[in-house]
Design a protein around this motif. Structure first.
Motif, PDB file in Angstrom:
ATOM      1  N   VAL A  17       1.022  -1.187  -0.075  1.00 13.39           N
ATOM      2  CA  VAL A  17       0.019   0.004   0.000  1.00 13.39           C
ATOM      3  C   VAL A  17       0.700   1.169  -0.030  1.00 13.39           C
ATOM      4  CG1 VAL A  17      -1.633   1.436   1.377  1.00 13.39           C
ATOM      5  CG2 VAL A  17      -2.040  -0.981   1.180  1.00 13.39           C
ATOM      6  N   ILE A  18       1.861   1.086   0.978  1.00 13.37           N
ATOM      7  CA  ILE A  18       2.790   2.261   0.929  1.00 13.37           C
ATOM      8  C   ILE A  18       3.396   2.541  -0.604  1.00 13.37           C
ATOM      9  CG2 ILE A  18       5.023   3.122   1.634  1.00 13.37           C
ATOM     10  CD1 ILE A  18       4.176   1.954   4.301  1.00 13.37           C
ATOM     11  N   LEU A  19       3.809   1.368  -1.134  1.00 17.37           N
ATOM     12  CA  LEU A  19       4.549   1.249  -2.383  1.00 17.37           C
ATOM     13  C   LEU A  19       3.421   1.923  -3.477  1.00 17.37           C
ATOM     14  CD1 LEU A  19       6.605   0.277  -4.474  1.00 17.37           C
ATOM     15  CD2 LEU A  19       5.597  -1.736  -4.638  1.00 17.37           C
ATOM     16  N   ILE A  20       2.278   1.923  -3.230  1.00 18.95           N
ATOM     17  CA  ILE A  20       1.348   2.240  -4.320  1.00 18.95           C
ATOM     18  C   ILE A  20       1.254   3.876  -4.053  1.00 18.95           C
ATOM     19  CG2 ILE A  20      -1.239   2.395  -5.045  1.00 18.95           C
ATOM     20  CD1 ILE A  20      -1.080  -0.783  -4.641  1.00 18.95           C
ATOM     21  N   LEU A  21       1.274   4.243  -3.118  1.00 17.18           N
ATOM     22  CA  LEU A  21       0.844   5.465  -2.658  1.00 17.18           C
ATOM     23  C   LEU A  21       1.942   6.385  -2.487  1.00 17.18           C
ATOM     24  CD1 LEU A  21      -1.591   5.115   0.341  1.00 17.18           C
ATOM     25  CD2 LEU A  21      -2.241   5.598  -2.166  1.00 17.18           C
ATOM     26  N   LEU A  22       3.132   6.238  -2.276  1.00 22.48           N
ATOM     27  CA  LEU A  22       4.401   6.851  -1.872  1.00 22.48           C
ATOM     28  C   LEU A  22       5.526   6.646  -2.651  1.00 22.48           C
ATOM     29  CD1 LEU A  22       3.882   7.133   1.925  1.00 22.48           C
ATOM     30  CD2 LEU A  22       3.329   8.916   0.213  1.00 22.48           C
ATOM     31  N   ALA A  23       5.505   5.700  -3.409  1.00 19.93           N
ATOM     32  CA  ALA A  23       6.665   5.143  -4.162  1.00 19.93           C
ATOM     33  C   ALA A  23       7.794   6.345  -4.434  1.00 19.93           C
ATOM     34  CB  ALA A  23       6.497   4.090  -5.423  1.00 19.93           C
ATOM     35  N   PRO A  24       7.286   7.375  -5.376  1.00 23.58           N
ATOM     36  CA  PRO A  24       8.278   8.336  -5.750  1.00 23.58           C
ATOM     37  C   PRO A  24       9.092   9.003  -4.600  1.00 23.58           C
ATOM     38  CG  PRO A  24       6.062   8.677  -7.026  1.00 23.58           C
ATOM     39  CD  PRO A  24       6.199   7.614  -5.710  1.00 23.58           C
ATOM     40  N   GLN A  25       8.085   9.329  -3.560  1.00 25.91           N
ATOM     41  CA  GLN A  25       8.744  10.098  -2.437  1.00 25.91           C
ATOM     42  C   GLN A  25       9.722   9.321  -1.716  1.00 25.91           C
ATOM     43  OE1 GLN A  25       5.515   9.828  -3.138  1.00 25.91           O
ATOM     44  NE2 GLN A  25       4.779  11.879  -3.076  1.00 25.91           N
ATOM     45  N   ILE A  26       9.425   8.110  -1.102  1.00 27.03           N
ATOM     46  CA  ILE A  26      10.039   7.283  -0.616  1.00 27.03           C
ATOM     47  C   ILE A  26      11.502   7.045  -1.506  1.00 27.03           C
ATOM     48  CG2 ILE A  26      10.658   5.022   0.278  1.00 27.03           C
ATOM     49  CD1 ILE A  26       7.847   4.924   0.744  1.00 27.03           C
ATOM     50  N   ALA A  27      11.387   6.901  -2.959  1.00 23.85           N
ATOM     51  CA  ALA A  27      12.671   6.756  -3.773  1.00 23.85           C
ATOM     52  C   ALA A  27      13.460   7.858  -3.550  1.00 23.85           C
ATOM     53  CB  ALA A  27      12.125   6.620  -5.061  1.00 23.85           C
ATOM     54  N   ASN A  28      12.986   8.995  -3.470  1.00 18.25           N
ATOM     55  CA  ASN A  28      13.885  10.311  -3.309  1.00 18.25           C
ATOM     56  C   ASN A  28      14.614  10.268  -1.862  1.00 18.25           C
ATOM     57  OD1 ASN A  28      13.642  11.397  -5.639  1.00 18.25           O
ATOM     58  ND2 ASN A  28      11.762  12.397  -4.951  1.00 18.25           N
ATOM     59  N   ILE A  29      13.852   9.850  -0.822  1.00 22.49           N
ATOM     60  CA  ILE A  29      14.761   9.836   0.597  1.00 22.49           C
ATOM     61  C   ILE A  29      15.714   8.529   0.389  1.00 22.49           C
ATOM     62  CG2 ILE A  29      14.516   9.191   2.920  1.00 22.49           C
ATOM     63  CD1 ILE A  29      11.621  10.251   2.628  1.00 22.49           C
ATOM     64  N   ALA A  30      15.296   7.544  -0.212  1.00 26.52           N
ATOM     65  CA  ALA A  30      16.230   6.412  -0.472  1.00 26.52           C
ATOM     66  C   ALA A  30      17.540   6.639  -1.068  1.00 26.52           C
ATOM     67  CB  ALA A  30      15.529   5.083  -1.021  1.00 26.52           C
ATOM     68  N   LEU A  31      17.369   7.529  -2.028  1.00 28.23           N
ATOM     69  CA  LEU A  31      18.633   8.109  -2.863  1.00 28.23           C
ATOM     70  C   LEU A  31      19.588   8.837  -2.058  1.00 28.23           C
ATOM     71  CD1 LEU A  31      17.533   9.037  -6.431  1.00 28.23           C
ATOM     72  CD2 LEU A  31      19.308   7.258  -5.778  1.00 28.23           C
ATOM     73  N   ARG A  32      19.044   9.177  -0.999  1.00 30.54           N
ATOM     74  CA  ARG A  32      19.968  10.373  -0.052  1.00 30.54           C
ATOM     75  C   ARG A  32      20.575   9.522   0.539  1.00 30.54           C
ATOM     76  NH1 ARG A  32      16.446  15.078   1.978  1.00 30.54           N
ATOM     77  NH2 ARG A  32      18.686  15.804   2.696  1.00 30.54           N
TER      78      ARG A  32
END
Lengths: 492, 328
Positions: free
Chosen positions: A125-140
């Motif tokens: 569910v998180i993946l569906i809703l927030l994937a781009p936002q989480i990806a940006n944090i993960a990249l940091r």
């Protein structure tokens, strides 16, 4: 999010072939996961050529099914025989096997399956809703952040230690020393190999795991082959409502931890599972019996490791970067089937992207159903004559150690760690700190040194990067908190 | 008593059947030597890297297509560890009968020079080279640089750039070192555990640039996250036709990894020829070419003699580079 994408996505999914291949994938995955030495990565890699002749959706469904199935499958032998099938299942051993020893293996298996689904659903569910936002944090997350994360994980050692803090610290340091075996990650200098090229990539983790748990248990049982009667309802064992409620908060929290840890490309499901277990134990209430068959002790690692499946899909789908070893192989499969994961995936192939997400969601539910249907057959294995069972475990364990790299050295590693595990346990030293050190030691070392290369030798780099500073502060707090908690019962 | 007797009889029967079988098998093997047409049984390819990686994919695709050519099953066995050393060593000690083929890569040259293994490339009979991947220099797409010249100026102006690579002593570490030397720029080398983490660090802005294989960069290039400034091949690559080579920009930087097949020394010439022919045919099959295109595997055939020459030239280069990097 566009809802028309969703309706189209479900039309893609409505194909019965997709379901058929998903179920095949899950079944295969559970079996592969349950066999020590056969990993989800290997299963996905070997299946890719077979999926060439399938059309896109069934192929992806099968691969995702294998991945989800294998992650759950690892816990089955962990609970039944103290033989984790995958590194991520090692944390499930502590409470899962304790329940089996009490004759409640069926309960443990169904609880594990339930919380694996909970973690998976939360993550998706998180993946569906927030994937781009989480990806940006993960990249940091760069070298300083990964180093801090590894130290945070190591701060869990206090939480997972047994009676004596001194003994745990000793075991952890021993583990960190073992983690230095192998090629130096920065200069390439071979360290402590004792002439064995096979140890160049470090002490192979899965054989060590097999030795520490499975073989140590076999050695312990020599001369004591008393049968453990297993309670079984004889029917499909749905998890008990009281268990579901008891573990619910732990499960949800661990699912979130798993998703977060899994979404950073440098840390995977094994770290997620141990971290969730450590945090759950740190926050244990007076009545909890961690290490002796507490439901929360199963809920935490199970929810975290399936959460991390969805987590690792975040960088895969939104950036085209693998989140762990399995998704690295999955990327290859996607490309060979003509899809390019990455930021453009959702723009150019919206329905397809969402149907991949929906497949992940459905896969977790299918794994749960398969697991529940399977428990009553699985429990019967434990009812076999224990002498024969132990002999079979030994063979499977050694075979698993060998099969991983087709290397006989790994068998010796497993046997040595078996002896080590037996001695540790006999002298009441906890095994968990050793595992934490083996998993996190290399991660901490590599990233510590990489950070210093990039900062020209300045230690301040760990504090000037905000994320790493926050994580380091948390580690210190968690350390202090755990030590104070340990003191309390003695005073009161 | 009767039961006991039957049991003993049965045991004898099993023993006789077993020994008969053993004798028959050894006869088969012994008789077969004379008129045997190679290959008469399963052929193994040892892949020194784990399933799912580039070399594994290469070996499996080649095996699948060569099976029809040789009319025999070809199995791929992943014997991993030691950065390829364990697989190479297993390939060397296998019987020299042509039934064990090893997938060899650039590391066959670099591992012996690093002093990590007790063998050298000459212990193998090389059959053919199938693929060659040049190094590619890439930066983040939002870096305000569009050419190699600008990169060089930028690096000198800042007093240094950090370049991620796939591991200490790895092919891309050496490639970056060669490049730094020829471009005359100050570089901090940052080794990662494989190409993927290095690329991830580039995308996340933790290193300034990477030198890795172009195929590994392709997904990120297409997604618009990174751009390739130049490639280390002799000619431009088909899948990035607009990217110049270092050579055409005036820098003598030609370097990269390769993959091929080899057998231990001493395999009969007939068997070697048959294997080479079959894999050469497989390489030219439509299936394999399509697989290579999708996996961005840059096909580059070389026969045994040319392959051997290239390996020897590269050995000399690598030795020099390692010495300069302090890796030897």
């Amino acid at each position: 999010m566009d809802f028309s994408n969703f309706t189209e996505a479900f039309q893609l999914l409505a194909d019965p072939m997709v379901f058929l291949f998903l179920i095949c994938g899950v079944l295969l995955g559970v079996i592969v996961g349950a066999l020590p030495g056969l990993s989800a990565t290997l299963a996905v890699a070997l299946l890719i050529p077979f999926t060439f002749d399938l059309s896109l959706m069934p192929a992806l469904a099968m691969l995702i099914g294998v991945y989800a199935g294998a992650v759950y499958g690892g816990s089955v032998p962990a609970i039944l025989f103290r033989t984790p099938g995958t590194p991520a299942s090692a944390a499930t051993v502590f409470d899962g096997y304790a329940l089996t020893q009490k004759g409640e293996s069926q309960r443990a298996l169904s609880v594990a399956a339930f919380f694996a689904m909970v973690g998976g659903l939360i993550g998706t569910v998180i993946l569906i809703l927030l994937a781009p936002q989480i990806a940006n944090i993960a990249l940091r997350f760069g070298p300083p952040e990964y180093c801090a994360l590894a130290l945070f994980g190591l701060s869990m050692i206090v939480a997972v230690s047994g009676e004596s803090l001194l003994k745990s610290a000793g075991v952890a340091i021993f583990g960190l020393l073992l983690a230095t075996v192998g090629m130096d990650p920065i200069t390439g200098y071979p360290r402590l190999l004792f002439g064995s090229v096979s140890l160049m990539e470090g002490i192979p983790f899965i054989p060590a795991l097999i030795g520490l748990f499975a073989l140590a248990e076999v050695f312990r049982s020599i001369g004591n082959t008393e049968q453990i009667a297993q309670r079984s309802s004889g029917k499909f064992a749905w998890p008990m409502r009281s268990d579901m409620i008891r573990g619910s908060w732990t499960g949800i929290r661990s699912g979130l931890i798993g998703t977060g840890v899994g979404s950073t490309p440098g840390s995977g499901s094994d770290i997620a599972a141990f971290m969730a277990y450590g945090i759950a134990k740190q926050r244990a209430k007076p009545g909890d019996t961690f290490g002796h068959g507490d439901i929360k002790g199963i809920a935490a690692p199970e929810a975290a490791k399936t959460g991390s499946i969805s987590g690792s899909m975040v960088p895969l789908l939104s950036l085209g970067i693998p989140g762990d070893a399995v998704t690295a192989v999955l990327i290859g499969a996607f490309i060979l089937h003509g899809i390019q994961p990455g930021p453009l995936l959702f723009e150019q192939h919206g329905p397809l992207a969402y149907s991949i997400l929906a497949t992940v969601l459905v896969a977790h539910i299918v794994v749960f159903l398969v697991a529940i249907l399977g428990t009553r057959f699985l429990v019967r294995i434990v009812a076999c004559d224990r002498k024969l069972l132990l002999a079979s475990i030994t063979i499977l364990a050694l075979l698993g150690a060998y099969a991983l790299r087709n290397n006989i050295v790994d068998v010796w590693v497993a046997i040595s760690f078996g002896v080590l595990g037996y001695i540790l346990e006999h002298q009441q030293y906890p095994v968990a700190p050793l595992l934490l050190a083996l998993i996190l030691g290399p991660m901490a070392e590599e990233n510590f040194r990489r950070s210093l290369i990039l900062s020209d030798g300045s230690y301040l780099v760990f504090l000037t990067h905000p994320i790493s500073a926050i994580i380091l502060t948390l580690s210190v707090l968690s350390l202090i908190f755990s030590v104070i908690r340990r003191q309390k019962p003695r005073n009161g | 008593m009767h039961k006991e007797k039957r049991k003993i009889l049965l045991s004898w029967f099993v023993v006789l059947l077993g020994s008969g079988g053993l004798i028959w098998m050894s006869l088969e093997r012994w008789m077969g030597e004379e008129g045997e047409v190679f290959p008469s049984r399963v052929i193994n390819i040892i892949c020194p890297y784990s399933a799912g990686g580039g070399t594994d994919l290469f070996a499996r695709s080649l095996a699948r297509t060569a099976e029809a050519e040789l009319d025999q099953t070809i199995m791929v066995q992943n014997i991993t560890g030691g950065g390829g050393a364990v697989g190479f060593a297993s390939g060397l000690i296998a019987p020299a009968d042509g039934y064990t083929v090893t997938a060899v890569t650039f590391e066959l040259v670099s591992l012996p020079i690093q002093g990590l293994v007790p063998f050298e490339p000459n212990d193998f009979d090389l059959l053919l080279r199938v693929n060659q991947d040049p190094g590619a220099l890439a930066v983040r797409a939002d870096t305000p640089l569009d050419s190699l010249e600008e990169f060089v100026a930028w690096a000198r102006e800042r007093g240094g750039v950090s370049i991620g690579n796939s591991g200490p002593g790895s092919v891309w570490h050496l490639a970056a070192a060669l490049m730094a030397d020829r471009l005359n720029i100050p570089v901090t080398f940052v080794p990662f555990n494989g190409s993927a983490p290095a690329i991830t660090a580039l995308v996340g802005g933790h290193v300034d640039a990477v030198v890795v294989g172009p195929g590994e960069l392709l997904p990120q290039v297409e997604a618009g996250l990174v751009k390739i400034l130049a490639v280390m091949s002799e000619e431009r690559l088909s899948f990035v036709p607009d990217t110049p080579t270092f050579e055409e920009l005036g820098y003598d930087v030609v370097f990269g990894t390769w993959r091929g097949l080899a057998v231990p020394r001493g395999v009969p010439e007939a068997a070697r020829e048959k294997l080479t022919f079959a894999f050469r045919e497989a390489m030219e099959s439509e299936d394999f070419i399509e697989m290579a295109r999708r996996g961005a595997l840059n096909l580059s055939y070389a026969d045994a003699a040319r392959f051997r020459d290239d390996v020897q030239t590269q050995s000399a280069d690598v030795e020099q580079l390692m010495e300069r990097l302090g890796l030897k």
